[in-house]
Design an enzyme around this catalytic site. Structure first.
Site, PDB file in Angstrom:
ATOM      1  N   ASN A  73     -35.533 -22.945  34.311  1.00  0.00           N
ATOM      2  CA  ASN A  73     -35.848 -23.526  35.369  1.00  0.00           C
ATOM      3  C   ASN A  73     -35.196 -24.949  36.232  1.00  0.00           C
ATOM      4  OD1 ASN A  73     -35.832 -23.316  37.939  1.00  0.00           O
ATOM      5  ND2 ASN A  73     -38.380 -22.742  38.606  1.00  0.00           N
ATOM      6  N   THR A  74     -35.017 -25.177  36.873  1.00  0.00           N
ATOM      7  CA  THR A  74     -35.107 -26.971  37.235  1.00  0.00           C
ATOM      8  C   THR A  74     -36.318 -27.295  38.213  1.00  0.00           C
ATOM      9  OG1 THR A  74     -33.529 -27.197  39.019  1.00  0.00           O
ATOM     10  CG2 THR A  74     -32.340 -26.973  36.357  1.00  0.00           C
ATOM     11  N   HIS A  75     -36.805 -28.527  38.173  1.00  0.00           N
ATOM     12  CA  HIS A  75     -37.623 -28.408  39.218  1.00  0.00           C
ATOM     13  C   HIS A  75     -37.910 -30.301  39.272  1.00  0.00           C
ATOM     14  CE1 HIS A  75     -41.348 -27.943  41.714  1.00  0.00           C
ATOM     15  NE2 HIS A  75     -41.587 -29.364  40.966  1.00  0.00           N
TER      16      HIS A  75
END
Ligand code: GRF
Length: 194
Positions: free
Chosen positions: A111-113
């Site tokens: 996931n990217t955050h």
């Protein structure tokens, strides 16, 4: 660099600029990967249109409020499993992945955050960074676990907070860093990596 073309399913919910950066990198030959499908919890996600524009299978799997979330989660896992991905990339996907999904893809979902985790988890990372008065924030790519933005951190990059930033301007600049990290994470993914 993997010695196999990495098959990626991308999970999206919104505009899909992170997805677009991955598609562009693949089409430019910068990443030895194949985006085999894009799946969204939002029927109307512009990210689905981006996928279709590039001939990529785009599937909406909306969660109907009040229905059993665990069933929805298991169905999502079945949809993704049909493509036999080496990697699942959550790129602006706004639903928490449950134990059904993670029991099958927990070790292979990133996931990217838009913050330097563990700082500023959750849905308003740029706004929270501004409110905290930090001078540097950034982007993180991590392995998804059952928590909220708590998985093993794989990549990070710093983004300076500017004096005239508001949350939207800061978030857009952070997304540039996210796109670069996402492409790097796919490029360096070794299938079979725990
Ligand atoms: C990204 O900042 C992502 O980290 C967050 O939502 C944004 C998605 O952007 N969850 P887009 O839909 O890829 O343009």
């Amino acid at each position: 660099m993997a010695n196999v073309t990495v098959k990626v399913v991308v999970l999206v919910s919104g505009t899909g600029t992170l997805l677009q950066s991955l598609i562009d990198a693949v089409e430019a030959g910068d990443v030895d990967a194949d985006v085999v499908a894009v799946v969204s919890d939002q029927e109307s996600a512009p990210a689905l249109t981006r996928a279709r524009r590039h001939g990529i299978e785009a599937i909406a799997h909306p969660w109907a409020k009040g229905t059993d979330r665990a069933i929805w989660d298991a169905q999502l896992a079945d949809i993704v499993a049909a493509f036999e991905p080496h990697l699942v990339a959550s790129a602006g996907f706004m639903k928490l992945l449950g134990e059904n999904f993670l029991s099958r893809f927990g070790g292979t979902t990133i996931n990217t955050h838009p913050s330097l985790l563990p700082s500023f988890p959750g849905m308003r990372a740029a706004r929270d960074a501004l409110a905290a008065g930090v001078k540097v924030t950034g982007a993180t790519v991590f392995l998804v676990d059952e928590g909220i933005d708590t998985g093993r951190i794989l990549y990070q990059s710093a983004v300076e907070v500017l004096d005239d930033d508001d949350a939207d301007k800061l978030h857009e600049r952070i997304k540039t860093a996210e796109r670069e990290l996402l492409v790097r994470a796919v490029r360096e993914w070794e299938p079979g990596e725990a």
